[in-house]
Design an enzyme around this catalytic site. Structure first.
Site, PDB file in Angstrom:
ATOM      1  N   SER A 150      11.122 -21.842  83.894  1.00 46.90           N
ATOM      2  CA  SER A 150      10.687 -20.441  83.762  1.00 46.90           C
ATOM      3  C   SER A 150      11.244 -19.860  82.475  1.00 46.90           C
ATOM      4  CB  SER A 150      11.209 -19.621  84.943  1.00 46.90           C
ATOM      5  OG  SER A 150      10.951 -18.254  84.739  1.00 46.90           O
ATOM      6  N   TYR A 163      18.477 -16.896  90.112  1.00 41.38           N
ATOM      7  CA  TYR A 163      17.169 -17.493  89.807  1.00 41.38           C
ATOM      8  C   TYR A 163      17.202 -17.989  88.359  1.00 41.38           C
ATOM      9  CZ  TYR A 163      12.191 -18.107  89.000  1.00 41.38           C
ATOM     10  OH  TYR A 163      10.964 -18.657  88.679  1.00 41.38           O
TER      11      TYR A 163
END
Ligand SMILES: NC(=O)c1ccc[n+]([C@@H]2O[C@H](COP(=O)([O-])OP(=O)(O)OC[C@H]3O[C@@H](n4cnc5c(N)ncnc54)[C@H](OP(=O)(O)O)[C@@H]3O)[C@@H](O)[C@H]2O)c1
Length: 257
Positions: A150, A163
């Site tokens: 990501s 995350y």
């Protein structure tokens, strides 16, 4: 446990997608099916996987996709399942780790249970699956590994500490795999999506440059075809990532996303 190498190179190319029941993983399955891959689709939701297989097999007019219900946090189950998939497909050329979990956290929250859950899916599950892929591909001297990371792994943001850390950890692990395996003829692709219109994005309040999953899957397929090492999807996130990585810490820590 070791996995037997299939000598059936005349068999159609085989791919595993871990985290294929929805969103980007499902779009990747549809894209790879169009390229003629035999597919092993892995996720917890067996019914969603079965429906996707039915749709893919119906379009192909023959059985090309198989469903395997599995929770990636059960790392002990990975080696035997990987062996089963190799036996079923007869040949493996590509392993994509796409499973991901992003739990919403407020700016003042520090919740270890949530953080462990994200690390288990985004990083530890990836290590369990991609270690199996690495062992097989280094023995057979060919193959491609793809990890869906990501843009969030590019910098430590206030909005998503763990995350982001799980994706930064995944980036480091994938880079090491690449540096180990490139000499064995194995390519490792790190994918850094920006914003893709999936269930996961619903938890993100601020949206920009959002693309449909099919467009991200197309970018990823083109990067796999060219055996690239890193790809941002959409491409404009490459510039965002470059800018983010160069913002001085004294400014970056004042940002609120
Ligand atoms: N959407 C975005 O904007 C965006 C941006 C950057 C990066 N990403 C990354 O892209 C990847 C795909 O995300 P998405 O947006 O398509 O999310 P999604 O629609 O929520 O899909 C997540 C997938 O991961 C699987 N998964 C989650 N936990 C699992 C578990 N414990 N065991 C097995 N499978 C599990 C889910 O399957 P089951 O629930 O059936 O198990 C599902 O197939 C993720 O790695 C995510 O971090 C997404």
């Amino acid at each position: 446990m070791t996995t037997p190498i299939s000598s059936a190179l005349e068999a159609p190319r085989g791919a595993v997608i871990v985290g294929a029941s929805a969103g980007l993983g499902a779009a990747l399955a549809q894209r790879l099916a169009r390229e003629g891959y035999q597919l092993a689709l892995v996720a917890r939701r067996g019914e969603a996987l079965a429906a996707l297989c039915e749709q893919i097999n119906g379009t192909a007019g023959r059985p090309v996709a198989r469903a395997y219900a599995h929770d990636v946090t059960d790392t002990a189950a990975v080696a035997p399942l990987f062996a089963d998939i190799l036996r079923d497909l007869g040949r493996l050329d590509l392993v994509i780790y796409n499973a991901g979990l992003m739990l919403p956290v407020t700016l003042t929250e520090f919740d270890t249970e949530k953080d462990h859950a994200m690390l288990a899916v985004n990083l530890l599950g990836a290590v369990a699956w991609l270690n199996q892929a690495a062992l097989l591909f280094q023995r057979q001297g060919r193959g491609q590994i793809c990890g869906i990371s990501s843009i969030a792994g590019d910098r430590g943001r206030v909005g998503a500490p763990v995350y982001g850390a799980s994706k930064a950890g995944l980036n480091g692990y994938l880079e090491s795999l690449r540096n180990r395996l490139t000499r064995q003829g194995v390519n490792v692709l790190t994918v850094r999506p920006g914003m893709v219109d999936t269930e996961m994005l619903k938890a993100t309040p601020r949206r920009m440059f959002v693309i449909p999953p099919a467009q991200a899957a197309e970018d990823i397929w083109q990067a796999l075809r060219r055996r690239k090492q890193v790809v941002y999807t959409s491409a404009r996130w490459r510039l965002v990532g470059l800018a983010l990585r160069h913002v001085p810490s004294v400014i970056f820590r004042r940002l609120s996303f």
